[in-house]
Design a protein around this motif. Structure first.
Motif, PDB file in Angstrom:
ATOM      1  N   SER A 150      26.061 102.724  52.956  1.00  0.00           N
ATOM      2  CA  SER A 150      26.042 103.853  53.899  1.00  0.00           C
ATOM      3  C   SER A 150      25.364 105.096  53.341  1.00  0.00           C
ATOM      4  N   GLY A 151      25.075 105.119  52.059  1.00  0.00           N
ATOM      5  CA  GLY A 151      24.366 106.269  51.506  1.00  0.00           C
ATOM      6  C   GLY A 151      23.585 105.888  50.274  1.00  0.00           C
ATOM      7  N   ILE A 152      22.403 106.486  50.114  1.00  0.00           N
ATOM      8  CA  ILE A 152      21.562 106.211  48.943  1.00  0.00           C
ATOM      9  C   ILE A 152      20.941 107.505  48.461  1.00  0.00           C
ATOM     10  N   GLY A 153      20.937 107.706  47.155  1.00  0.00           N
ATOM     11  CA  GLY A 153      20.219 108.820  46.548  1.00  0.00           C
ATOM     12  C   GLY A 153      19.594 108.378  45.248  1.00  0.00           C
ATOM     13  N   GLN A 154      18.389 108.838  44.982  1.00  0.00           N
ATOM     14  CA  GLN A 154      17.701 108.482  43.740  1.00  0.00           C
ATOM     15  C   GLN A 154      17.052 109.741  43.166  1.00  0.00           C
ATOM     16  N   SER A 155      17.075 109.852  41.855  1.00  0.00           N
ATOM     17  CA  SER A 155      16.469 111.017  41.200  1.00  0.00           C
ATOM     18  C   SER A 155      15.826 110.601  39.895  1.00  0.00           C
ATOM     19  N   THR A 156      14.568 110.966  39.726  1.00  0.00           N
ATOM     20  CA  THR A 156      13.853 110.727  38.473  1.00  0.00           C
ATOM     21  C   THR A 156      13.338 112.067  37.957  1.00  0.00           C
ATOM     22  N   LEU A 157      13.836 112.495  36.801  1.00  0.00           N
ATOM     23  CA  LEU A 157      13.403 113.762  36.211  1.00  0.00           C
ATOM     24  C   LEU A 157      12.127 113.583  35.402  1.00  0.00           C
ATOM     25  N   GLY A 158      11.858 112.359  34.967  1.00  0.00           N
ATOM     26  CA  GLY A 158      10.750 112.049  34.071  1.00  0.00           C
ATOM     27  C   GLY A 158      11.194 110.906  33.184  1.00  0.00           C
ATOM     28  N   ALA A 159      10.532 110.747  32.048  1.00  0.00           N
ATOM     29  CA  ALA A 159      10.896 109.662  31.126  1.00  0.00           C
ATOM     30  C   ALA A 159      11.445 110.189  29.801  1.00  0.00           C
ATOM     31  N   SER A 160      11.143 111.415  29.461  1.00  0.00           N
ATOM     32  CA  SER A 160      11.590 111.993  28.181  1.00  0.00           C
ATOM     33  C   SER A 160      12.922 112.697  28.360  1.00  0.00           C
ATOM     34  N   MET A 161      13.808 112.579  27.371  1.00  0.00           N
ATOM     35  CA  MET A 161      15.134 113.191  27.485  1.00  0.00           C
ATOM     36  C   MET A 161      15.057 114.704  27.652  1.00  0.00           C
ATOM     37  N   THR A 162      13.978 115.306  27.189  1.00  0.00           N
ATOM     38  CA  THR A 162      13.841 116.761  27.300  1.00  0.00           C
ATOM     39  C   THR A 162      13.574 117.217  28.729  1.00  0.00           C
ATOM     40  N   ASN A 163      13.437 116.288  29.660  1.00  0.00           N
ATOM     41  CA  ASN A 163      13.382 116.683  31.066  1.00  0.00           C
ATOM     42  C   ASN A 163      14.749 117.127  31.583  1.00  0.00           C
ATOM     43  N   ASN A 164      15.826 116.755  30.897  1.00  0.00           N
ATOM     44  CA  ASN A 164      17.146 117.247  31.274  1.00  0.00           C
ATOM     45  C   ASN A 164      17.219 118.752  31.000  1.00  0.00           C
ATOM     46  N   LYS A 165      17.680 119.515  31.990  1.00  0.00           N
ATOM     47  CA  LYS A 165      17.776 120.970  31.807  1.00  0.00           C
ATOM     48  C   LYS A 165      18.792 121.326  30.737  1.00  0.00           C
ATOM     49  N   SER A 166      19.860 120.526  30.642  1.00  0.00           N
ATOM     50  CA  SER A 166      20.860 120.748  29.601  1.00  0.00           C
ATOM     51  C   SER A 166      21.397 119.399  29.161  1.00  0.00           C
ATOM     52  N   PHE A 167      22.169 119.395  28.080  1.00  0.00           N
ATOM     53  CA  PHE A 167      22.751 118.142  27.597  1.00  0.00           C
ATOM     54  C   PHE A 167      24.264 118.096  27.806  1.00  0.00           C
ATOM     55  N   HIS A 168      24.792 119.010  28.619  1.00  0.00           N
ATOM     56  CA  HIS A 168      26.223 118.945  28.900  1.00  0.00           C
ATOM     57  C   HIS A 168      26.520 118.520  30.335  1.00  0.00           C
ATOM     58  N   ASP A 169      25.486 118.040  31.025  1.00  0.00           N
ATOM     59  CA  ASP A 169      25.718 117.407  32.325  1.00  0.00           C
ATOM     60  C   ASP A 169      24.657 116.327  32.507  1.00  0.00           C
ATOM     61  N   ILE A 170      24.771 115.558  33.604  1.00  0.00           N
ATOM     62  CA  ILE A 170      23.752 114.537  33.900  1.00  0.00           C
ATOM     63  C   ILE A 170      23.101 114.965  35.210  1.00  0.00           C
ATOM     64  N   GLU A 171      22.034 115.743  35.055  1.00  0.00           N
ATOM     65  CA  GLU A 171      21.406 116.367  36.225  1.00  0.00           C
ATOM     66  C   GLU A 171      20.986 115.342  37.270  1.00  0.00           C
ATOM     67  N   SER A 172      20.385 114.228  36.823  1.00  0.00           N
ATOM     68  CA  SER A 172      19.895 113.237  37.800  1.00  0.00           C
ATOM     69  C   SER A 172      21.053 112.631  38.587  1.00  0.00           C
ATOM     70  N   ALA A 173      22.227 112.503  37.950  1.00  0.00           N
ATOM     71  CA  ALA A 173      23.396 111.972  38.660  1.00  0.00           C
ATOM     72  C   ALA A 173      23.810 112.917  39.775  1.00  0.00           C
ATOM     73  N   GLY A 174      23.791 114.213  39.478  1.00  0.00           N
ATOM     74  CA  GLY A 174      24.153 115.197  40.493  1.00  0.00           C
ATOM     75  C   GLY A 174      23.180 115.185  41.660  1.00  0.00           C
ATOM     76  N   LEU A 175      21.890 115.141  41.361  1.00  0.00           N
ATOM     77  CA  LEU A 175      20.880 115.145  42.424  1.00  0.00           C
ATOM     78  C   LEU A 175      20.975 113.889  43.280  1.00  0.00           C
ATOM     79  N   ALA A 176      21.109 112.738  42.627  1.00  0.00           N
ATOM     80  CA  ALA A 176      21.178 111.472  43.378  1.00  0.00           C
ATOM     81  C   ALA A 176      22.461 111.406  44.203  1.00  0.00           C
ATOM     82  N   ALA A 177      23.578 111.867  43.622  1.00  0.00           N
ATOM     83  CA  ALA A 177      24.851 111.799  44.345  1.00  0.00           C
ATOM     84  C   ALA A 177      24.854 112.735  45.551  1.00  0.00           C
ATOM     85  N   THR A 178      24.283 113.906  45.385  1.00  0.00           N
ATOM     86  CA  THR A 178      24.222 114.844  46.513  1.00  0.00           C
ATOM     87  C   THR A 178      23.513 114.199  47.701  1.00  0.00           C
ATOM     88  N   GLU A 179      22.399 113.542  47.413  1.00  0.00           N
ATOM     89  CA  GLU A 179      21.637 112.886  48.484  1.00  0.00           C
ATOM     90  C   GLU A 179      22.393 111.683  49.047  1.00  0.00           C
TER      91      GLU A 179
END
Lengths: 370, 370
Positions: free
Chosen positions: A224-253
């Motif tokens: 019933s719902g799908i979300g996908q997020s790709t920040l890039g391939a390098s770990m430094t695409n994460n804005k911070s290391f105390h959350d999982i940004e792509s998880a938040g973006l994909a889950a929101t969608e």
């Protein structure tokens, strides 16, 4: 546009020492998935999506031939550890687009297969092993929110405990938090028993359009719902290391398209590549408040609350890379269908799957409903 | 459901001796595709589909990072030589399903990369090289319809001639039918100059939903029909060796969904892995009557009729496996947009792409319209 249902699920046992090959693994789980549906034979399958990191070619067509299918599309989908749910989404997309009515989604990898180390990402430094990015995340998360080693050890102990009721898990050992703390320190802030481990395993599920789903099951589970997020391939695409940004973006969608809020989720399997990822992900998804994930999971330890990672997550169940996302979806589908046996969560109607790759640089989230 | 358009195309030069790597090839063609559209930057891309047989991991995310995109989905699609159009169809499906508005589809392989020999298929006998299945098909087709070696040599000569106006082809040599006949016999009924040859190359295109297509181009090319057929993985899944059954099945579906007949096709690129495949495919698709394909193609030799394989097909242009289906689609898109330069076919409005894998065991057909 048609709705899409899961109408069959099949698992292969996760193992640390199997010598089974990729084709055999794929076929085994897929035959189980076919058998789990009603009157569904290989010839009824009109799409095949394989998820693997293995280097074998043309596995979609090989799997089709092996189960007696003559589908339209047959192909492999690869995106490191998020291959499984990405293959599921590809099957969903083909059905929604009108290109197929029934798609077999099958994933497998072996304990010694490719994809366990991602050398391309030079931002990780000299040591490309996943535990090195996990260590960076662990130190950042623990410092930011004052989370202790005892807490992450308790989260790991809970994963191993939940895995004891998962018949397909690669080990069924109960470990106490102290045993986790006493296990080898493999990188700063990461103990051995806090790591998911590559193993051999497979998982399959069958997707069907609304038009044909009722032929094959009386209890369809709807994607019933799908979300996908790709920040890039390098770990430094994460804005911070105390959350999982792509998880938040994909889950929101995914939650937006499902029309549900995070508070309505009854059961979730999230990609705890390392134990510290589990609280970070449930925070990023919105199941726990920022900084509150570790305490929430520790509170569940010793209780019967299995809402998060009831099959043991990846730390508990094992991590056959290309099978992982599909195994997560198989389990959550069984949860919302009420057929998860010893792992069953009470009154589970809305389930969530979070699968990710490569230091959280990409995530796919799927919402399943009975 | 939204229509889907091609709004940008980019090619990398096919080469026999390039030392360029997969990532660089993918980025090069993709930047060309972005540049070919209007005001379309990497950040506007919300899906990435990579087509390759290479064993590199996580190329979708690597390509996304390299062009400045943060898409939803990013993944590799593999299905041997039909990977290219299958990646295109996956992008189309994601857009149709409402999961993306703009998908970059990029394919690349190197002359010495994997996928050139498919050893799994033991029905091919002791020698798994593609020329061995082609030989079986050639002997069957020539015997069944009384087609001569001179005719298939003429078909090959026509491919090499057409490739001379394709700036991206890997060679630009004109060969006479006699030179083809004089080239080495590499298997029964197959001469060297009748074979496509693996080379290094890349191709990219950008798909967009109807909602956003007009932002990026004034001349969208619509993906108006799709058909896919997988018979299995072993060549013995073919009912006979004098036609390409999967091509017929896929084309029937693609033409049905496009609402056009085979006689309405103005221009087509078909997968002539070997010259003898070209007449077999146009017969199976319905462009020529059964047994009449070779004569039809020979009649075109020496005339200005470029309706079939105007860029030189695969024999003429070269065959970088994962790029091939996308390069075919790029060329046919340019044909129906009227921008195919020296290769342009007059009044080309409806185009067809046929791409296949592994002894014709699977085919994907796409119909494009201006």
């Amino acid at each position: 546009m048609t709705r899409v249902a899961i109408v069959g699920t099949g698992m292969g046992r996760f193992s640390k020492d199997s010598d089974e090959g990729i084709e055999s693994l794929l076929v085994g789980a897929s035959k189980s998935a076919l058998d789990s549906a009603r009157n569904l034979a290989g010839r009824d399958i009109d799409g095949v999506m394989v998820s693997t990191n293995a280097h074998d070619s043309y596995l979609g067509a090989i799997l089709a031939e092996s189960i007696g299918a003559k589908p339209g599309v047959a192909q492999t989908v690869e995106s490191l550890c998020v291959s499984g749910t990405n293959a599921l989404v590809s099957g969903y997309a083909h059905i929604r687009a009108g290109l197929a009515d029934t798609v077999l989604v099958a994933g497998a990898d072996t304990f010694d297969g490719p994809g366990r180390v991602f050398e391309w990402d030079s931002s990780r430094g000299d040591d490309p092993r996943p535990v090195m990015w996990a260590s960076r995340f662990a130190e950042s998360y623990k410092t930011k929110y004052g989370v202790s080693d005892e807490q992450t050890a308790t989260i790991a102990a809970r994963a191993h405990k939940n895995a004891r009721s998962n018949p397909d898990a690669y080990v069924h050992n109960a470990y106490t938090p102290q045993q986790v703390l006493d296990s080898k320190l493999v990188a700063p802030s990461i103990r051995l028993l806090e790591c998911s481990r590559a193993c051999t395993g497979s998982a399959s599920l069958i997707l069907a359009s609304e038009r044909v789903a009722s032929r094959y099951t009386d209890s369809p589970v709807w994607v019933s719902g799908i979300g996908q997020s790709t920040l890039g391939a390098s770990m430094t695409n994460n804005k911070s290391f105390h959350d999982i940004e792509s998880a938040g973006l994909a889950a929101t969608e995914a939650l937006r398209t499902a029309g549900v809020g995070a508070s309505e989720i009854d059961v979730a399997e999230v990609h705890d590549a390392f134990s510290v990822c589990e609280p970070m992900i449930i925070e990023s998804i919105g199941i726990a408040p920022l900084g509150g994930g570790a305490a929430a999971l520790c509170d569940m330890y010793g209780t019967s609350d299995r809402m998060i990672n009831p099959r043991g997550g990846i730390v508990g169940a094992g991590h056959p890379l290309g099978a992982t996302g599909i195994a997560q979806a198989v389990h959550v589908a069984r949860q919302v269908a009420g057929t998860a046996d010893a792992a069953q969560v009470d009154s589970a109607h809305i389930g969530l799957v979070h699968n990710m790759a490569a230091a959280g640089t990409s995530s796919t989230v799927v919402v399943l409903r009975s």
